[in-house]
Scaffold this active site. Structure first.
Site, PDB file in Angstrom:
ATOM      1  CB  CYS A   1      -0.934  -0.002   1.211  1.00  0.00           C
ATOM      2  SG  CYS A   1      -1.938   1.500   1.324  1.00  0.00           S
TER       3      CYS A   1
ATOM      4  CG  HIS B   1      -1.705  -2.316  -9.685  1.00  0.00           C
ATOM      5  ND1 HIS B   1      -2.570  -1.419  -9.103  1.00  0.00           N
ATOM      6  CD2 HIS B   1      -0.758  -2.586  -8.754  1.00  0.00           C
ATOM      7  CE1 HIS B   1      -2.151  -1.159  -7.874  1.00  0.00           C
ATOM      8  NE2 HIS B   1      -1.059  -1.841  -7.637  1.00  0.00           N
TER       9      HIS B   1
ATOM     10  CD  GLU C   1      -6.770   1.036  -2.953  1.00  0.00           C
ATOM     11  OE1 GLU C   1      -6.126   0.183  -2.311  1.00  0.00           O
ATOM     12  OE2 GLU C   1      -6.779   2.244  -2.662  1.00  0.00           O
TER      13      GLU C   1
ATOM     14  CB  CYS D   1      -4.923   3.427  -5.327  1.00  0.00           C
ATOM     15  SG  CYS D   1      -4.071   1.827  -5.306  1.00  0.00           S
TER      16      CYS D   1
ATOM     17  N   GLY E   1      -1.473   2.024  -7.153  1.00  0.00           N
ATOM     18  CA  GLY E   1      -2.204   2.160  -8.400  1.00  0.00           C
ATOM     19  C   GLY E   1      -1.682   3.314  -9.240  1.00  0.00           C
TER      20      GLY E   1
END
Length: 295
Positions: A75, A172, A221, A230, A233
């Protein structure tokens, strides 16, 4: 059980921070879900636990649980909050810390302007390591890279979406859209997140290229739904944009929660260069909460 916590946010991506350096809380998935619940608990996209170093050369261990109670690998926005948290709690005086995550070691660093830069490591393109099952699919070649067609359940009458697939320590799937605000994030996001070709599920990114140095991004997410930002991301989207020949090496990523600055010098040849992410990390409040034992 009475738990002391700190609420933090990075570009609107919000977290419950737990200090487990003096001992494990041994929370269950149900208790993590309770903490993340915005009606009965604290409310958060992820629960972040700070644990002691587990090996030499590491300052801390960083454990991440999504709002659904599941543990995940990475994260990025949380990593920025992590370094601010350990400094504010007096757990370290270092401006840069080496932190072990489920996917490897990252190094968040405090900047003079109060923002935090995180070395997120090099992106992973090996589909087996993402992981992504591409068997039977015919990719679209773009700028020496590939977009993969993904048929969505219940959309038999529509064309598959084209996704760029990579990992930033977590999986992703990034797709290009003309207008990120009009993109079907809430409709297609869950279908991509839980798609059978992603055995560990996936973070679904919807990227609008504004210029070679700016994109707009929304991410559905894994285990949390759409969030205001994110970090991993944003890194994945920029790397995908660079490899597709659409972006330069430094890009501002505009999310609903704020702007993140991403830099990747890997280029279209996919050299193993680290991705650097810079953005805000803010403490919201500190408090205690009673967590039910039976969850």
């Amino acid at each position: 059980m009475l738990i002391r916590f700190t609420k933090m946010q990075g570009a609107g991506n919000d977290f419950v921070m737990l200090d487990e350096t003096a001992g494990r809380l041994n929370l269950t998935p149900g208790q993590y879900r309770f903490l993340a619940n915005r009606h009965f608990g604290v409310g958060a996209d992820q629960i972040l636990s700070v644990r002691p170093a587990s090996e030499p050369g590491i300052d801390f261990e960083y454990v991440i649980h999504n709002a659904d109670g599941g543990e995940v690998e990475q994260c990025g926005n949380g990593a920025r909050c992590f370094v601010r948290f350990v400094r504010e709690q007096g757990l370290t005086t270092k401006e840069s810390v080496r932190v072990k995550t489920l996917s490897g070691v990252i190094e968040p660093r405090m900047q003079a302007d109060g923002r935090v830069t995180v070395d997120m490591g090099a992106p992973i393109f090996d589909l087996a390591r993402v992981p992504f099952d591409a068997s039977g699919l015919t990719p679209q070649a773009v700028n020496s890279w590939k977009k993969w067609p993904l048929a969505l359940a219940g959309r038999a009458q529509t064309a598959p979406v084209l996704i760029a697939v990579l990992s930033m320590g977590n999986p992703h799937a990034v797709q290009l859209v003309d207008d990120v605000e009009a993109a079907p994030v809430l409709q297609d996001g869950p279908l991509i997140e839980g798609h059978a070709r992603f055995p560990r599920r996936v973070n679904a990114g919807f990227m609008q290229v504004v210029s070679r140095s700016q994109i707009r991004l929304r991410v559905y997410e894994r285990g949390a739904g759409e969030t205001l930002a994110c970090g991993s991301g944003a890194c994945a989207a920029v790397v995908a944009g660079i490899r597709l020949g659409l972006l330069d090496a430094r890009v501002d990523v505009i999310t609903h929660g704020g702007t993140l600055s991403i830099e990747w010098q890997g280029g279209v040849d996919a050299a193993p260069a680290p991705v650097l992410m810079t953005g805000p990390a803010t403490t919201v409040f500190e408090a205690s909460i009673e967590v039910p034992d039976h969850l």
